[in-house]
Design a protein around this motif. Structure first.
Motif, PDB file in Angstrom:
ATOM      1  N   GLY A  14     -12.588 -50.329 -16.537  1.00  0.00           N
ATOM      2  CA  GLY A  14     -12.690 -49.117 -17.339  1.00  0.00           C
ATOM      3  C   GLY A  14     -11.389 -48.664 -17.952  1.00  0.00           C
ATOM      4  N   ILE A  15     -10.255 -48.970 -17.343  1.00  0.00           N
ATOM      5  CA  ILE A  15      -8.975 -48.491 -17.879  1.00  0.00           C
ATOM      6  C   ILE A  15      -8.621 -49.227 -19.162  1.00  0.00           C
ATOM      7  CG2 ILE A  15      -6.495 -48.497 -17.443  1.00  0.00           C
ATOM      8  CD1 ILE A  15      -6.933 -47.549 -14.720  1.00  0.00           C
ATOM      9  N   GLU A  16      -8.893 -50.537 -19.213  1.00  0.00           N
ATOM     10  CA  GLU A  16      -8.547 -51.306 -20.412  1.00  0.00           C
ATOM     11  C   GLU A  16      -9.270 -50.768 -21.640  1.00  0.00           C
ATOM     12  OE1 GLU A  16      -6.266 -53.476 -20.578  1.00  0.00           O
ATOM     13  OE2 GLU A  16      -5.812 -53.557 -18.434  1.00  0.00           O
ATOM     14  N   GLU A  17     -10.556 -50.403 -21.472  1.00  0.00           N
ATOM     15  CA  GLU A  17     -11.297 -49.878 -22.625  1.00  0.00           C
ATOM     16  C   GLU A  17     -10.726 -48.535 -23.091  1.00  0.00           C
ATOM     17  OE1 GLU A  17     -12.506 -50.994 -19.914  1.00  0.00           O
ATOM     18  OE2 GLU A  17     -13.741 -52.738 -20.415  1.00  0.00           O
ATOM     19  N   GLU A  18     -10.417 -47.669 -22.148  1.00  0.00           N
ATOM     20  CA  GLU A  18      -9.869 -46.366 -22.536  1.00  0.00           C
ATOM     21  C   GLU A  18      -8.483 -46.498 -23.154  1.00  0.00           C
ATOM     22  OE1 GLU A  18     -10.220 -43.009 -20.081  1.00  0.00           O
ATOM     23  OE2 GLU A  18     -11.933 -43.739 -18.947  1.00  0.00           O
ATOM     24  N   LEU A  19      -7.664 -47.409 -22.621  1.00  0.00           N
ATOM     25  CA  LEU A  19      -6.339 -47.613 -23.209  1.00  0.00           C
ATOM     26  C   LEU A  19      -6.454 -48.182 -24.616  1.00  0.00           C
ATOM     27  CD1 LEU A  19      -4.275 -49.028 -20.207  1.00  0.00           C
ATOM     28  CD2 LEU A  19      -4.228 -46.729 -21.171  1.00  0.00           C
ATOM     29  N   ALA A  20      -7.408 -49.070 -24.830  1.00  0.00           N
ATOM     30  CA  ALA A  20      -7.602 -49.606 -26.177  1.00  0.00           C
ATOM     31  C   ALA A  20      -8.054 -48.522 -27.145  1.00  0.00           C
ATOM     32  CB  ALA A  20      -8.622 -50.748 -26.132  1.00  0.00           C
ATOM     33  N   ALA A  66     -14.776 -37.912 -43.558  1.00  0.00           N
ATOM     34  CA  ALA A  66     -14.382 -38.495 -42.278  1.00  0.00           C
ATOM     35  C   ALA A  66     -15.350 -38.131 -41.170  1.00  0.00           C
ATOM     36  CB  ALA A  66     -12.970 -38.036 -41.909  1.00  0.00           C
ATOM     37  N   GLU A  67     -16.009 -36.975 -41.264  1.00  0.00           N
ATOM     38  CA  GLU A  67     -16.915 -36.559 -40.196  1.00  0.00           C
ATOM     39  C   GLU A  67     -18.160 -37.440 -40.118  1.00  0.00           C
ATOM     40  OE1 GLU A  67     -17.723 -32.513 -40.886  1.00  0.00           O
ATOM     41  OE2 GLU A  67     -15.888 -31.779 -39.923  1.00  0.00           O
ATOM     42  N   ARG A  68     -18.432 -38.176 -41.179  1.00  0.00           N
ATOM     43  CA  ARG A  68     -19.577 -39.077 -41.149  1.00  0.00           C
ATOM     44  C   ARG A  68     -19.282 -40.351 -40.366  1.00  0.00           C
ATOM     45  NH1 ARG A  68     -20.149 -37.105 -46.560  1.00  0.00           N
ATOM     46  NH2 ARG A  68     -18.884 -38.812 -47.356  1.00  0.00           N
ATOM     47  N   LYS A  69     -18.006 -40.549 -40.063  1.00  0.00           N
ATOM     48  CA  LYS A  69     -17.626 -41.717 -39.292  1.00  0.00           C
ATOM     49  C   LYS A  69     -17.656 -41.375 -37.810  1.00  0.00           C
ATOM     50  CE  LYS A  69     -14.539 -43.217 -42.995  1.00  0.00           C
ATOM     51  NZ  LYS A  69     -13.162 -43.578 -43.345  1.00  0.00           N
ATOM     52  N   CYS A  70     -17.504 -42.397 -36.985  1.00  0.00           N
ATOM     53  CA  CYS A  70     -17.494 -42.196 -35.533  1.00  0.00           C
ATOM     54  C   CYS A  70     -16.207 -41.512 -35.131  1.00  0.00           C
ATOM     55  CB  CYS A  70     -17.639 -43.539 -34.819  1.00  0.00           C
ATOM     56  SG  CYS A  70     -17.625 -43.407 -33.014  1.00  0.00           S
ATOM     57  N   ILE A  71     -16.251 -40.746 -34.039  1.00  0.00           N
ATOM     58  CA  ILE A  71     -15.059 -40.044 -33.582  1.00  0.00           C
ATOM     59  C   ILE A  71     -13.979 -41.017 -33.159  1.00  0.00           C
ATOM     60  CG2 ILE A  71     -15.838 -39.881 -31.179  1.00  0.00           C
ATOM     61  CD1 ILE A  71     -13.856 -37.252 -33.131  1.00  0.00           C
ATOM     62  N   CYS A  72     -14.365 -42.232 -32.765  1.00  0.00           N
ATOM     63  CA  CYS A  72     -13.369 -43.214 -32.344  1.00  0.00           C
ATOM     64  C   CYS A  72     -12.512 -43.651 -33.517  1.00  0.00           C
ATOM     65  CB  CYS A  72     -14.033 -44.438 -31.725  1.00  0.00           C
ATOM     66  SG  CYS A  72     -14.977 -44.040 -30.229  1.00  0.00           S
ATOM     67  N   CYS A  73     -13.028 -43.506 -34.709  1.00  0.00           N
ATOM     68  CA  CYS A  73     -12.237 -43.896 -35.870  1.00  0.00           C
ATOM     69  C   CYS A  73     -11.020 -43.012 -36.042  1.00  0.00           C
ATOM     70  CB  CYS A  73     -13.091 -43.848 -37.142  1.00  0.00           C
ATOM     71  SG  CYS A  73     -14.476 -45.000 -37.110  1.00  0.00           S
ATOM     72  N   CYS A  74     -11.010 -41.841 -35.376  1.00  0.00           N
ATOM     73  CA  CYS A  74      -9.859 -40.952 -35.486  1.00  0.00           C
ATOM     74  C   CYS A  74      -8.614 -41.632 -34.953  1.00  0.00           C
ATOM     75  CB  CYS A  74     -10.102 -39.660 -34.705  1.00  0.00           C
ATOM     76  SG  CYS A  74     -11.501 -38.734 -35.304  1.00  0.00           S
ATOM     77  N   TYR A  75      -8.768 -42.367 -33.865  1.00  0.00           N
ATOM     78  CA  TYR A  75      -7.602 -43.022 -33.292  1.00  0.00           C
ATOM     79  C   TYR A  75      -7.126 -44.157 -34.196  1.00  0.00           C
ATOM     80  CZ  TYR A  75      -8.787 -40.492 -29.067  1.00  0.00           C
ATOM     81  OH  TYR A  75      -9.048 -39.499 -28.165  1.00  0.00           O
ATOM     82  N   ILE A  76      -8.079 -44.907 -34.753  1.00  0.00           N
ATOM     83  CA  ILE A  76      -7.702 -46.054 -35.589  1.00  0.00           C
ATOM     84  C   ILE A  76      -7.029 -45.582 -36.857  1.00  0.00           C
ATOM     85  CG2 ILE A  76      -8.603 -48.064 -36.797  1.00  0.00           C
ATOM     86  CD1 ILE A  76     -10.845 -48.177 -34.735  1.00  0.00           C
TER      87      ILE A  76
END
Length: 1243
Positions: A591-597, A855-865
């Protein structure tokens, strides 16, 4: 219990016993509240050895006694020594009490009192004197009114040469009279009475009543009511003040005595006037002794009559007759008029407290104010608000013996500082203020039913001879808390009265004195660290520590040696952790590797922004990786400095240089608690954030360390219920949410979350193997991780440096705790400050926020990318996605607008945000703008000069013009908002779910929604004035703007926009309308001039001013047709014919344009320097009437005389269209058309 306590009759005391008192198991009574004290008269001796509490006709005397508590310590307590009834007259009650300690006359005395006299004033007018055991010494009726206040003044050594030596005195205040008794005679009389009582008690005989006291009695005049007083003492005027008073009282021919007379000053408070100043010239009133002679004669008469009755056989009969008690004779008072006062018809004084040096006085009133009076000048110099029912006291502190007395020249006198102590019972706070204009130096939270006890005097019977070498053991201010029975003294250090470096050195000297008494205890360390001054540090180390070490006992040395031995033994274990080759790390955490990524892009961007490109200087000794000898390790352990110790213990493990299992085993052998080890681990992880981000394997090592520490004995409780919060993991969360190292805190939270989840899973398998582990702890971790992710995203945005050329500032740091304590508007406020530092234009910010919907139409994970390698716009969009409610466009614009106007208030040359949301416009106007706006209006009105106004207001020409233009826009927004207030529903203020626990000050949006609605006519009235000021500044016109309004209009300016004011209505005065019309015509002329300059410079110019002038003309009752005609004429005058072809007022406009056309043709035919032959021939062919008319024209009035003939031809054609055929000048217009066509044909 004693006999007095057994005989105490408390049947009619009512609320004396507290019904809320509860008795605990030990038998002691716990008092929760004591409102009964407010109805009692309380007095404390300045020596704090006797307290009197009286109510109605009863009293209790409490004397100081030593007792030993359960721990074997001795402490001073006040115990009941006497209780009983004091009243002797029917219906009288106690109204005032003071305790006066009397000095001992023995040569061996060191300043302790011989005994204490209790002086009691009654409602019948009697004043009685008692001993500590309740024995009546003396009673005297001085006035038939109730005694209001008893006060005493004792001897004080004059601080400076030339200061008048004050005599001792007892003063008794009545509603209309003031009685003063000389202290020396009172002291001798009380001693004689006490001795007589002692002899009579020893002999068993009756006490002979002493003769009455001599006193002075003044009738206080010219005040409606008097409730308190202060006797300042004898004062002598200087020669100038003596001559001034003589001239005022006696006129020009007044005579002045050779020496100023000595006067006694008295200050009274009450009503009408609020404070009165009385002066009694010494020698003007002799002591009242007539009733003394009457008392002696009465005694002689009664003695002779008694003897005669025995001779004549009448003695038995006279004994049987009841004796009638005669009331003593009361002498009249000497009138004394008030010299001056502080008149305030609505204010009534309640209490006055004189300072120890007799120069200042504090006065309380029924308005909840505390006023500081200058006694010498008779003026109020300071006032505190919000202190209803306040109680006052003074603390005078002398400077310590230091440099001033050890100077090589003549020793300087010791300085004294005075502090005013204010107890506010309604707020339950005790404050200490420096005088005269000093700050608040201390505040303490106390109970709401306490009593501040301030005597204001010392021992009676002291003089300049007997006080030599005495150390007076008196307290100045005490606070009695009836709820706990504690009596606390107020002590203020002298250095709080100083400032800057002097205060720093004086504070260090104060700490040095404390250090002397604390060196034998462990509290000395905090005092050592507080000392800052280098000289005092040297004195501290060279003198105090050396003398302590040399004089310490062997037992202390033995304890210190044992402690060091224990520390060295444990340190040996710790120093065995030398770096070894790392063991192979094979633990994989699910689980840590996924969260760190997921958070890796934001961490990378954060690391790039926080790494910094500025050069810095560091020292090898300060490096966390520097070598740490045993001695240094012990020093940092004593100082509880976690960072070096944590780096020494755990940094090698986190980097993989030390064996993890061996380190954990060794740490467990040292005996250090797991909680302390956890604090050390978290401190080094959070303090070395930059290095942690560079080492990718540190996260795995941190997980291993956390798991190992969690498995130690005493870490996680064995009886831990999974549905409760674990103190162990709560410690980790508390450290993460308080840290400003956002990235390190997030990584630690992710690791701890996984470790806690694994721990809970193991516990769940033991208890319920078939159930899935669901815990409150995991919910807490989920919220914590989400909050830290939001904080990291926000901190990354705040770390973006401002562009070059803008004023830079330190990068703000935020944490979860700071955002929660900042309230619901804290996040938007931080982003608004960032917008200001970036100097973003409103249009650019609006454009950034428009990308948010995409941007809100995209996934929240895209914020990090998207945040990995992006600029400020993308980072802002990313942060807005994480805070959709807290950073909604309306809220963000509101906070940006507010931040810009705050910065503008600091520097008026800075522009502000032009997009003002309607909700905060009223707040901006009331808080910042109206003050500067009114100053500009009044100054322009006063000086009638724009440049002078700019100098006084403090803004340049461009800044002032922009400010007034912004005022116009702001008032327009308010009018538009008020017009549509019924159509728009108020917004709902929401916040993200994980930030719902935010508590703090009200947000800007909440304050804006609480604002009252504006009054539209008043806003429009201010809009009119702002527009006039803006036009005057834009075109540099000399005008008095307020003179363009009548009296009603002037009075309505600069009021609250929500208030209802009397506005101008109906037809305006023609004179004012004429002034307004003249101003608007000048504005149009100025605008046309700027348009001509813009055409010559190939510019466009602002084309909104004509319509604005027409709108202002409608509001100012000016005929708009006059403005239009003037505008057209000015445009033709400047040669701007195409812009002038829009007015349809034919009659008057035709005549004006005819004159203008004649001026142009006259210039072409008669006034050009090179007249052409065709022009001369045309002039000869013209009709004589037209020729004469052209010669009468003056082309100098034209702004632009050289106009192409084609434009003049079009103007004449338009002129013929406008003029009717029956017009008187129609034929002249036809001749002009022919002349222009001929002239154009010849060209």
């Amino acid at each position: 219990r004693s006999e007095n306590e057994l005989a105490w009759d408390d049947s009619d005391w009512g609320s004396w016993d507290n019904p809320e008192a509860k008795e605990d198991g030990s038998g002691t009574t716990t008092v929760r509240s004591a409102p009964w004290l407010q109805d009692c008269v309380v007095s404390l001796s300045p020596c704090s050895d006797l307290m009197v509490v009286a109510k109605d006709h009863k009293a209790v005397f409490l004397s100081a006694k030593w007792r030993t508590d359960d721990g074997g310590r001795e402490e001073m307590t006040l115990a009941v020594s006497w209780s009983g009834t004091l009243s002797t007259e029917e219906g009288e009650s106690v109204s005032s009490v003071i305790c006066i300690p009397l000095a001992s006359q023995k040569r061996s005395s060191t300043g302790r009192p011989d005994w204490t006299c209790i002086v009691v004033g009654f409602s019948s007018g009697y004043v009685r004197f008692y001993t500590e055991s309740g024995v009546l010494l003396l009673a005297q009726l001085l006035n038939e009114d109730p005694v209001l206040r008893l006060k005493c003044r004792t001897y004080e050594i004059p601080r400076h040469p030339g200061v008048t030596e004050q005599h001792e005195e007892l003063s008794i205040l009545y509603p209309a009279a003031l009685v003063t008794i000389d202290g020396f005679s009172l002291f001798q009389s009380l001693r004689a009475c006490r001795n007589q009582v002692a002899r009579a008690a020893a002999a068993g005989s009756e006490v002979v009543h002493p003769p009455p006291l001599a006193y002075k009695k003044w009738g206080l005049q010219d005040m409606d009511t008097i409730v308190d007083h202060s006797s300042v003492g004898i004062m002598t005027l200087c020669v100038f003040d003596q001559m001034k008073n003589a001239s005022i009282l006696g006129g020009f021919h007044a005579s002045v005595k050779g020496s100023p007379p000595a006067m006694s000053q008295y200050i009274t408070v009450g009503g009408g006037p609020y404070t009165g100043f009385y002066y009694a010239i010494e020698g003007s009133s002799q002591p009242l002794l007539s009733h003394v002679a009457l008392a002696v004669a009465s005694k002689l008469t009664s003695a002779l009559f008694s003897a005669a009755s025995g001779w004549l056989g009448w003695k038995k009969q006279s004994e049987e007759e009841p004796t009638q008690k005669q009331k003593p004779k009361v002498e009249p008072a000497t009138p004394m008029a008030v010299r001056f006062g502080l008149p305030d018809s609505r204010r009534h004084g309640e209490f006055i407290c004189l300072s120890p040096c007799n120069t200042l006085a504090g006065v309380t009133d029924d308005f909840g104010r505390v006023t500081l009076l200058d006694v010498g000048r008779g003026i109020a110099i300071r006032m505190w608000k919000g202190y209803r029912d306040a109680q006052l006291g003074w603390v005078q502190v002398s400077e310590g013996r230091g440099e001033r007395e050890s100077s090589p020249s003549a020793p300087l006198p010791r300085r004294h500082a005075q502090f005013l102590v204010i107890y506010a019972p309604r707020r339950g706070i005790l404050e200490v203020w420096g005088t005269q204009q000093g700050p608040r130096v201390g505040a303490f939270t106390v109970g709401k039913h306490c009593r501040l006890l301030y005597a204001g005097y010392r021992l009676m019977g002291v003089n300049s001879v007997t006080s030599q070498g005495w150390l007076l053991h008196t307290q100045q201010v005490c606070l009695f808390d009836p709820a706990t029975g504690a009596l606390r003294t107020v002590t203020v250090p002298f250095h709080l009265a100083l400032s800057d470096k002097k205060s720093e050195r004086a504070k260090d000297m104060h700490l040095l004195k404390r250090l002397t008494t604390l060196l034998k205890s462990r509290e000395a360390q905090s005092v050592l660290l507080d000392i800052k001054h280098p000289a005092v540090k040297k004195q501290q180390s060279d003198t105090e520590l050396t003398s302590y070490i040399q004089g310490s006992k062997r037992q202390a040395i033995a304890e210190l040696s044992a402690t060091l031995t224990n520390l060295e033994s444990r340190t040996a274990l710790l120093f065995s952790l030398v770096p070894h080759p790392p063991l192979p790390f094979q633990t994989e955490v699910a689980g840590i590797e996924e969260e760190l990524a997921r958070v890796s892009p934001t961490l990378q961007r954060y690391a790039e922004l926080t790494s910094g490109s500025r050069p810095s200087v560091s020292f090898a000794l300060d490096s966390p990786d520097a070598s740490l000898p045993v001695r240094s390790f012990l020093l940092v352990c004593v100082c509880v400095c976690f960072s070096p110790v944590g780096s020494f213990l755990f940094w090698g493990c986190l980097t993989g240089e030390s064996p993890l299992q061996k380190v954990c085993t060794t740490l467990q052998k040292t005996g250090i608690s797991p909680q302390q080890l956890l604090s050390l681990l978290l401190s080094v992880w959070l303090h070395r954030e930059k290095e942690v981000l560079k080492k990718t394997e540190a996260v795995r090592h941190l997980h291993t360390l956390l798991t190992a520490l969690s498995s130690m004995k005493g870490a996680v409780e064995e009886s831990w219920d999974m549905q409760c919060v674990s103190p162990w993991w709560q410690q980790v969360r508390s450290a993460c949410v308080q840290s400003h190292s956002s990235a390190a805190a997030l990584l630690a939270a992710i690791v701890a979350h996984r470790a806690a989840k694994a721990n809970i899973t193991i516990l769940g398998e033991h208890t319920h193997p078939s159930w899935e582990a669901v815990s409150l702890e995991l919910e807490q971790w989920a919220v914590c991780v989400r909050q830290l992710e939001d904080v990291l995203s926000l901190q990354t945005l705040l770390c973006v440096p401002p562009p070059q050329g803008t004023p830079g500032s330190a990068t703000p740091h935020c944490s979860v705790k700071a955002l929660l304590e900042g309230g619901r508007g804290g996040i938007a406020d931080s982003v608004a400050k960032w917008v200001f530092r970036q100097d973003l234009a409103p249009e650019r910010l609006k454009d950034m926020l428009q990308r948010r919907g995409e941007a809100e139409r995209k996934c929240i994970c895209c914020c990090y990318i998207s945040a990995c390698s992006c600029g400020p716009p993308e980072l802002l969009v990313s942060v807005c996605q994480r805070f959709p409610d807290s950073l909604s466009p309306d809220l963000l614009f509101a906070h940006c607008c507010w931040e810009y106007v705050v910065q503008w208030n600091k520097d008026p040359e800075v522009g502000w945000f032009s997009l003002s949301p309607a909700g905060i416009s009223s707040m901006m106007w009331n808080t910042f703008i109206v003050k500067c706006f009114s100053a500009a209006a009044f100054l322009i009105e006063k000086v009638n000069n724009v440049c002078l106004c700019i100098q006084d207001v403090g803004m340049g020409d461009c800044a002032m013009t922009a400010f007034l233009g912004s005022c116009v826009q702001l008032l327009q927004i308010l009018m538009e908002a008020d017009s549509g207030v019924e159509e728009v529903t108020p917004p709902e203020l929401c916040v993200e779910e994980v930030w719902g626990e935010a508590e703090g000050p009200a947000s800007l949006a909440e304050l804006a929604l609480e604002q009252k609605g504006v009054h539209y006519p008043l806003v429009q009235h201010h809009y009119l004035l702002a527009s006039l000021l803006h036009t005057a500044m834009t075109f540099s016109l000399r005008v008095k703007p307020l003179s363009l309004f009548d009296s009603k209009g002037k009075n309505a300016f600069f009021r609250e926009l929500s208030s209802i004011q009397l506005m101008p209505s109906g037809d305006m005065d023609p004179g004012l309308v004429s002034l307004r019309q003249e101003f608007l015509l000048r504005v149009l002329t100025g605008w046309v001039t700027t348009q001509r300059e813009a055409v010559e410079g190939s510019g466009s110019g602002d084309k909104t001013w004509p319509s604005l002038c027409l709108d202002l003309g409608l509001l100012l009752q000016v005929n708009p047709d006059i403005l239009r005609r003037h505008l057209v004429c000015e445009l033709y005058n400047q040669g701007l014919d195409p812009r002038a072809e829009q007015v349809e007022d034919k009659d008057v406009l035709g005549s004006q344009l005819l004159v203008l056309t004649g001026q142009r043709l006259s210039y072409s035919l008669l006034h050009t320097q090179t007249q052409t032959r065709p022009a001369m021939e045309l002039l000869a062919r013209l009709p004589p009437t037209l020729c004469t008319w052209l010669k009468a024209m003056d082309p100098s009035e034209l702004g632009c005389p050289s106009v192409p003939l084609s434009q003049t031809s079009r103007l004449v054609s338009r002129l013929i269209e406008i003029l009717p055929e029956n017009h008187g000048q129609y034929s002249l217009a036809l001749h002009l058309l022919e002349a222009v066509e001929d002239l154009q044909r010849d060209d």
